[in-house]
Write a protein that holds these residues in place. Structure first.
Motif, short mmCIF file in Angstrom:
data_model
loop_
_atom_site.label_atom_id
_atom_site.label_comp_id
_atom_site.label_asym_id
_atom_site.label_seq_id
_atom_site.Cartn_x
_atom_site.Cartn_y
_atom_site.Cartn_z
N GLU A 114 -7.24 11.58 2.18
CA GLU A 114 -6.89 11.22 0.81
C GLU A 114 -7.91 11.66 -0.24
OE1 GLU A 114 -6.60 6.99 1.13
OE2 GLU A 114 -5.14 7.09 2.77
N ALA A 165 -6.56 0.43 10.53
CA ALA A 165 -5.87 1.56 9.89
C ALA A 165 -5.33 1.15 8.52
CB ALA A 165 -4.73 2.04 10.78
N SER A 181 -12.02 4.20 10.47
CA SER A 181 -10.81 4.27 9.65
C SER A 181 -11.15 4.80 8.25
CB SER A 181 -10.17 2.88 9.54
OG SER A 181 -9.07 2.89 8.68
N LEU A 226 -2.23 6.53 12.66
CA LEU A 226 -3.66 6.51 12.38
C LEU A 226 -4.39 5.56 13.31
CD1 LEU A 226 -5.97 7.52 10.66
CD2 LEU A 226 -5.45 5.73 8.97
N HIS A 272 -9.53 8.01 6.43
CA HIS A 272 -8.86 7.87 5.13
C HIS A 272 -9.45 8.84 4.12
CE1 HIS A 272 -5.98 4.47 5.07
NE2 HIS A 272 -6.67 4.01 6.12
N ASN A 273 -10.77 9.01 4.12
CA ASN A 273 -11.39 9.94 3.19
C ASN A 273 -10.96 11.37 3.46
OD1 ASN A 273 -12.80 8.14 1.58
ND2 ASN A 273 -14.60 8.11 2.91
N LEU A 324 -15.61 3.74 2.51
CA LEU A 324 -14.57 4.45 1.78
C LEU A 324 -15.12 4.89 0.42
CD1 LEU A 324 -11.52 4.98 2.47
CD2 LEU A 324 -10.99 3.05 0.97
N HIS A 330 -6.88 18.25 3.67
CA HIS A 330 -6.64 16.92 4.22
C HIS A 330 -6.30 16.93 5.72
CE1 HIS A 330 -6.89 15.45 0.16
NE2 HIS A 330 -5.89 16.22 -0.22
N THR A 336 2.80 2.59 2.27
CA THR A 336 2.82 3.38 3.50
C THR A 336 3.95 2.88 4.41
OG1 THR A 336 1.48 4.18 5.35
CG2 THR A 336 1.13 1.90 4.64
N PRO A 392 -9.32 -0.13 5.85
CA PRO A 392 -10.59 0.55 6.17
C PRO A 392 -11.77 -0.13 5.50
CG PRO A 392 -9.37 1.78 4.51
CD PRO A 392 -8.46 0.69 4.97
N LYS A 439 0.82 -1.21 0.00
CA LYS A 439 0.00 0.00 0.00
C LYS A 439 0.85 1.26 0.00
CE LYS A 439 -4.26 -1.90 1.78
NZ LYS A 439 -5.49 -1.62 2.52
#
Length: 440
Positions: free
Chosen positions: A315, A392, A307, A289, A311-312, A400, A324, A281, A395, A279
């Protein structure tokens, strides 16, 4: 007159043969003598040819012996070598069991609770106490003494006989232990206080100095430790002191306790490495997170949905969330005691003296105020459990995709206490806030 052959043979012992003058030998008699000579030569030649032919057709005794002797010897030598080697190894095994006359230096061996006989045998071999771990395992098993083995610290010496070793590690010399429970979502300061309250560490500072490495403690054996950036965060250890119930020795130093917690974090998150890399990260961002999910959700069934909302926010391409910002009340400049706020009323805020000193320092707010900064803060705000860490990373896909950004929980004093309300727009969220009993 002819020579009488019988007379010459029979009378050889008493009388020498008489030879007549050559003139008196008749001329007509040479053929029989010549024929007899030729027959002798022919017989000798025939015998020689026969012997030569036999030698060519059949190997001689020397040739037979030259092939048979080395092979037979080799088989005998191999058998003797195997018998000798087997006897030598058996003597070694007996010597191992019976022990040696000269023992090595004393050393302390710690047997952990729940260790199997095989694991103990391997541990003794690695420590140099015994040479054959499989032999010790079988001896302990078939001698019926394996059940008496205890856990704890034992003093042993290399070369001890097996009975003495088993007798030593079967004694009741267990070290004192203590149970320590760290709830999910506990801050690093709170974890330190738990160990102080349990009488295991003398002060919060002693624990935190070790956990943060400021006293020179090194935990680089863990990959996550080396990946924590030096970005001005309050504490390097925040988020990584894994919440769990531990049974620890009560007479150890602080490094042992911190290492126990770090080791558990490393084991529990080892299986997430591939997903984290896929992913794009880092383990540090995942823990950051997760610490907010732990604080804002607190219920495993809601972790993935919360989560998705975070994330929304971080991102989404929605213009309303172009900055953000995380916008979490769990870490911001607010002054409501009802909120569990990392900077306002948490053990961390108390440890640093906020807000008793009048205000939270601006340099701290610039790193941690989620209403002020874009993206994740400099560091986690608590030590999350595994469910929050996994959420985290994964999600809820439906929330999402459908674009949920807001959530609120029911007020404790209402009939919807503990319920979660999710919204896609600020208007929907405000309606949920009233429904949840927070509008008054």
């Amino acid at each position: 007159m002819r020579i009488n052959r019988n007379d010459s043979t029979n009378g050889a012992e008493n009388k020498a043969p008489q030879v007549q003058p050559a003139a008196s030998i008749p001329q007509s008699d040479p053929e029989p003598a010549h024929k007899d000579k030729k027959e002798k030569v022919h017989k000798k030649k025939h015998a020689a040819d026969t012997r030569k032919k036999r030698e060519q057709e059949e190997p001689g005794e020397e040739e037979h012996a030259g092939r048979r002797f080395p092979f037979g010897c080799l088989v005998v030598l191999i058998i003797l070598a195997l018998v000798a080697f087997g006897g030598y190894k058996v003597m070694q095994f007996y010597g191992e069991i019976d022990g040696k006359t000269s023992l090595g230096e004393e050393q302390t061996v710690t047997i952990e609770q729940g260790s199997s006989v095989g694991a103990i045998a391997t541990q003794l071999k690695d420590a140099g106490i015994i040479e054959y771990d499989w032999l010790f395992k079988e001896y302990a098993k078939y001698s019926g003494k394996a059940e008496g083995i205890q856990y704890g610290e034992f003093t042993l010496r290399s070369g001890m006989d097996y009975n003495s070793i088993i007798q030593t590690i079967s004694q009741q010399v267990r070290r004192p232990t203590a149970n320590v429970t760290i709830p999910e979502g506990t801050t690093a300061v709170g974890v330190a206080q738990i160990f102080v309250d349990a009488g295991l560490v003398d002060s919060v500072d002693t624990f935190l100095n070790c956990a943060n490495g400021t006293d020179g403690s090194d935990f680089s054996q863990y990959s996550f430790w080396t990946q924590i950036p030096d970005n001005g965060r309050l504490m390097k250890c925040e988020g990584y002191l894994f919440p769990e119930t531990y049974n620890v020795y009560a007479d150890e130093d602080v490094y042992y306790y911190v290492d126990t917690l770090y080791s558990e974090f490393d084991k529990k998150t080892a299986g997430l490495t591939d997903t984290i890399n896929a992913k794009g990260t880092t383990i540090d961002d995942v823990v950051k997170l997760a610490s907010f999910i732990q604080e804002e959700a607190g219920v495993e069934s809601e972790d993935a949905k919360v989560s998705a909302c975070f994330h929304n926010r971080l991102e989404s391409s929605d213009p309303l969330w172009a900055e953000h910002k995380l916008e979490s009340n769990a870490c911001s400049y607010i002054t409501q005691d009802v909120e569990n706020n990392y900077l306002w009323n948490s053990p961390t805020a108390e440890y640093y003296g906020w807000p008793e000193q009048g205000a939270i320092p601006e340099d701290v707010l610039s790193l941690y105020d989620t209403y002020q900064i874009s993206g994740l803060p400099a560091g986690p705000i608590s030590c999350p459990g595994y469910a929050a860490i996994e959420a985290a990373l994964n999600p809820d896909q439906q929330y999402l995709d459908e674009g949920y950004y807001f959530f609120v929980t029911g007020h404790p004093d209402t009939d919807v206490a503990g319920q979660y309300f999710y919204a896609k727009t600020a208007e929907e969220h405000q309606a949920n806030v009233e429904k949840a009993g927070w509008a008054g």
